[in-house]
Design a protein around this motif. Structure first.
Motif, PDB file in Angstrom:
ATOM      1  N   CYS A 177      10.060  18.185 -40.691  1.00  0.00           N
ATOM      2  CA  CYS A 177       8.750  17.824 -40.746  1.00  0.00           C
ATOM      3  C   CYS A 177       8.171  17.274 -39.722  1.00  0.00           C
ATOM      4  O   CYS A 177       8.511  16.289 -39.030  1.00  0.00           O
TER       5      CYS A 177
ATOM      6  N   HIS B 218       1.593  19.892 -34.877  1.00  0.00           N
ATOM      7  CA  HIS B 218       1.918  18.699 -35.667  1.00  0.00           C
ATOM      8  C   HIS B 218       1.099  17.475 -35.594  1.00  0.00           C
ATOM      9  O   HIS B 218       0.445  16.755 -36.589  1.00  0.00           O
TER      10      HIS B 218
ATOM     11  N   ALA C 105       9.358  22.027 -45.510  1.00  0.00           N
ATOM     12  CA  ALA C 105       8.715  21.255 -44.313  1.00  0.00           C
ATOM     13  C   ALA C 105       7.203  22.336 -44.082  1.00  0.00           C
ATOM     14  O   ALA C 105       7.349  23.449 -44.088  1.00  0.00           O
ATOM     15  N   ASN C 106       6.313  21.613 -43.976  1.00  0.00           N
ATOM     16  CA  ASN C 106       5.789  20.224 -43.637  1.00  0.00           C
ATOM     17  C   ASN C 106       5.336  19.779 -45.169  1.00  0.00           C
ATOM     18  O   ASN C 106       4.602  20.461 -45.738  1.00  0.00           O
TER      19      ASN C 106
ATOM     20  N   ASN D  59       1.964  24.421 -43.693  1.00  0.00           N
ATOM     21  CA  ASN D  59       1.857  24.821 -42.256  1.00  0.00           C
ATOM     22  C   ASN D  59       0.611  25.715 -41.660  1.00  0.00           C
ATOM     23  O   ASN D  59       0.533  26.213 -40.682  1.00  0.00           O
TER      24      ASN D  59
END
Length: 105
Positions: free
Chosen positions: A8, A18, A43-44, A68
């Motif tokens: 992540c 991010h 992830a995330n 995401n």
């Protein structure tokens, strides 16, 4: 809580800024950055914790994976601003992101 460890928040998840996502969350609510939450395939990962009032009303942490997309970030922020777990139902779209927390031995 925003996971930002091995998968992540790293270049492994492409096409997302991010740092901007984390800053966007932080501009809207208190954010705790977490080490790995052990659901790397999702992830995330974001865990929305209930406020004290939300906990008193029966709210529990809600785990969201594959966050995401900027629209998902905004949907989460809107829900938190409306009260979050225990005080406001999540938007239906967040059902698509709901994941089970990992089981710890």
């Amino acid at each position: 809580m925003v996971c930002r460890d091995c998968c992540c928040g790293t270049p492994k998840v492409t096409g997302i800024n991010h740092a901007a996502q984390t800053a966007r969350f932080a501009a809207s609510a208190p954010v705790r950055i977490s080490d790995c939450l052990d659901v790397c395939d999702q992830a995330n990962v974001v865990v929305v914790q209930p406020s004290a009032a939300g906990r008193a009303a029966g709210g529990r942490p809600v785990w969201l994976g594959l966050v995401n997309d900027p629209d998902a970030t905004e949907d989460i922020i809107g829900w938190v601003r409306a009260g979050g777990p225990g005080l406001s139902p999540p938007p239906d779209i967040l059902d698509l992101y709901a994941i089970d927390p990992p089981r710890r031995p």
